[in-house]
Scaffold this active site. Sequence first.
Site, short mmCIF file in Angstrom:
data_model
loop_
_atom_site.label_atom_id
_atom_site.label_comp_id
_atom_site.label_asym_id
_atom_site.label_seq_id
_atom_site.Cartn_x
_atom_site.Cartn_y
_atom_site.Cartn_z
N PHE A 27 0.83 -1.21 0.00
CA PHE A 27 0.00 0.00 0.00
C PHE A 27 0.87 1.27 0.00
CE2 PHE A 27 -2.01 2.85 3.37
CZ PHE A 27 -2.65 3.66 2.44
N ASN A 60 8.29 -9.44 -1.55
CA ASN A 60 8.07 -10.89 -1.63
C ASN A 60 6.60 -11.20 -1.93
OD1 ASN A 60 6.71 -10.41 0.75
ND2 ASN A 60 7.76 -12.00 1.94
N PHE A 77 3.90 -10.90 -0.20
CA PHE A 77 3.05 -11.50 0.84
C PHE A 77 1.73 -10.73 0.93
CE2 PHE A 77 2.06 -11.74 5.58
CZ PHE A 77 1.27 -12.86 5.43
N THR A 78 1.80 -9.43 1.14
CA THR A 78 0.58 -8.61 1.13
C THR A 78 0.60 -7.59 -0.01
OG1 THR A 78 1.61 -7.17 2.78
CG2 THR A 78 0.05 -8.82 3.58
N ILE A 130 21.28 -9.63 0.35
CA ILE A 130 21.32 -9.32 -1.08
C ILE A 130 22.40 -8.26 -1.33
CG2 ILE A 130 19.50 -7.53 -0.91
CD1 ILE A 130 18.53 -8.71 -3.69
N LEU A 168 10.42 -0.55 4.02
CA LEU A 168 8.99 -0.62 4.34
C LEU A 168 8.48 -2.06 4.42
CD1 LEU A 168 9.17 2.40 3.63
CD2 LEU A 168 7.10 2.15 2.27
N LYS A 192 11.11 -12.20 12.00
CA LYS A 192 12.27 -12.34 11.11
C LYS A 192 12.36 -11.16 10.15
CE LYS A 192 12.82 -17.35 10.83
NZ LYS A 192 12.55 -18.53 9.97
N TYR A 250 4.85 -7.82 16.02
CA TYR A 250 4.95 -6.58 15.24
C TYR A 250 5.54 -5.45 16.09
CZ TYR A 250 3.30 -2.78 12.15
OH TYR A 250 3.20 -1.67 11.33
P1 NAD Z 1 1.47 -3.53 3.23
O1 NAD Z 1 1.20 -4.85 3.84
O2 NAD Z 1 0.55 -3.05 2.16
O3 NAD Z 1 2.93 -3.47 2.63
C1 NAD Z 1 4.01 -4.21 3.12
C2 NAD Z 1 4.77 -4.77 1.93
O4 NAD Z 1 5.91 -5.48 2.39
C3 NAD Z 1 3.93 -5.75 1.10
O5 NAD Z 1 4.07 -5.44 -0.26
C4 NAD Z 1 4.55 -7.11 1.44
O6 NAD Z 1 4.38 -8.05 0.41
C5 NAD Z 1 6.00 -6.73 1.69
N1 NAD Z 1 6.74 -7.66 2.54
C6 NAD Z 1 6.33 -8.19 3.74
N2 NAD Z 1 7.29 -8.98 4.24
C7 NAD Z 1 8.32 -8.94 3.35
C8 NAD Z 1 9.61 -9.56 3.31
N3 NAD Z 1 10.02 -10.40 4.28
N4 NAD Z 1 10.40 -9.31 2.25
C9 NAD Z 1 10.00 -8.49 1.24
N5 NAD Z 1 8.80 -7.89 1.23
C10 NAD Z 1 7.99 -8.11 2.27
O7 NAD Z 1 1.54 -2.47 4.42
P2 NAD Z 1 1.70 -0.88 4.39
O8 NAD Z 1 0.53 -0.31 5.07
O9 NAD Z 1 2.04 -0.42 3.03
O10 NAD Z 1 2.96 -0.71 5.35
C11 NAD Z 1 4.26 -0.44 4.86
C12 NAD Z 1 5.20 -0.20 6.03
O11 NAD Z 1 4.75 0.91 6.80
C13 NAD Z 1 5.30 -1.39 6.99
O12 NAD Z 1 6.63 -1.52 7.43
C14 NAD Z 1 4.42 -0.98 8.15
O13 NAD Z 1 4.82 -1.57 9.34
C15 NAD Z 1 4.61 0.53 8.15
N6 NAD Z 1 3.46 1.20 8.78
C16 NAD Z 1 2.26 1.28 8.13
C17 NAD Z 1 1.19 1.91 8.75
C18 NAD Z 1 -0.15 2.06 8.07
O14 NAD Z 1 -1.08 2.60 8.69
N7 NAD Z 1 -0.34 1.64 6.85
C19 NAD Z 1 1.33 2.42 10.05
C20 NAD Z 1 2.56 2.28 10.68
C21 NAD Z 1 3.62 1.69 10.03
#
Ligand code: NAD
Length: 312
Positions: free
Chosen positions: A13, A34, A36-37, A63, A73, A91, A145
């Site tokens: 996102f 990767n 996942f989401t 890498i 992120l 992890k 988390y």
């Molecule tokens: P999201 O789940 O849409 O995005 C996370 C991305 O990371 C996904 O594309 C997922 O496939 C990828 N990912 C997960 N594990 C991975 C791994 N081991 N290797 C490679 N890719 C991996 O979530 P988001 O809302 O876009 O959040 C992005 C970041 O911002 C996160 O670190 C989250 O903790 C942080 N964050 C988000 C919010 C929010 O409100 N959206 C609030 C606080 C912090």
Amino acid sequence: MNKRILVTGGAGFIGSHLCERLLNDGHDVLCMDNFFTGRKENIVHLMGDRGLELLRHDITQPILLEVDQIYNLACPASPIHYQYNPVKTIKTNIMGTLNMLGLAKRVRARILQASTSEVYGDPQVHPQREDYWGNVNPIGPRACYDEGKRCAETLMFSYHNQNNVDIRVVRIFNTYGPRMLEDDGRVVSNFIVQALGGKDITVYGDGSQTRSFCYIDDLVDALVKMMEQDGVIGPLNLGNPEEFTILELATRIKDITGSKSKLVYKPLPEDDPVQRQPDIELAIKELDWRPSVGIEDGLARTIDYFKKRLTK
Ligand code: NAD
Ligand code: UDP
């Protein structure tokens, strides 16, 4: 100046909006995910851009790359996804952040860590300022988390103090907007999808718990400002301080969509924070940033997106 920028979690996102912004600013962007989401659908419109490279890679694996900046992120952000495989979430935050810090150290790249308001846990200080240490249950369902992100911050500062790695740490508060997953369980997407589908709107607890919601464009703007300035390394709160109860949010979404959905009450998840609001004085002072999109406007834009997406 044109830079080579790695965005981990770039197909998610926030990451997909950030990749778009960096490409528009004329940079070369390496989007690593990767899946996942994250989804290719989030970035497919960017694939014609010569500045974009897409790499399927899990950050828990080392890498070798050459980049100037890293936005770290990668990490599932919604409770149902980060609790799906808690060990993997840990992890990703620990081994993944270590790998990215190792990379930053080797190539002397600046690295920005996406930390979270969850480091404050169920806060006993309100609103939350960066010097508050938080109130986190280390063994509860959110711990993978919350504690993962807390340790990632520790790693960032240890690499900075010990190895002089050029770090930036931001604590992001609840952010919403287009490209959230419709089924990831977060409150804004849940309520919008339920309201548009005429389904019951699921309020957890009595809905008196509060959150402060920041629109995605404001957040991306702040991430880039944080990366590009030299005055402060963080931790720095990023969010919109307008605070709402979950019940107020449900009512607003019902009103904007004109939905006839009923509100239904479900049990409050364990350790669900009672209140949350960022103190953003530091961001205002150091980044000259404050959010500009109010909740009505932001929700209207997000609702438009889900209307299109759900009829596809
Ligand atoms: P999201 O789940 O849409 O995005 C996370 C991305 O990371 C996904 O594309 C997922 O496939 C990828 N990912 C997960 N594990 C991975 C791994 N081991 N290797 C490679 N890719 C991996 O979530 P988001 O809302 O876009 O959040 C992005 C970041 O911002 C996160 O670190 C989250 O903790 C942080 N964050 C988000 C919010 C929010 O409100 N959206 C609030 C606080 C912090
Ligand atoms: N929530 C809710 N109904 C839902 C989804 C979430 O009432 O369908 C509540 C949840 O209990 C929490 C708030 O909304 O109090 C924000 O939840 P979310 O998962 O979006 O973010 P977080 O709790 O991680 O801040």
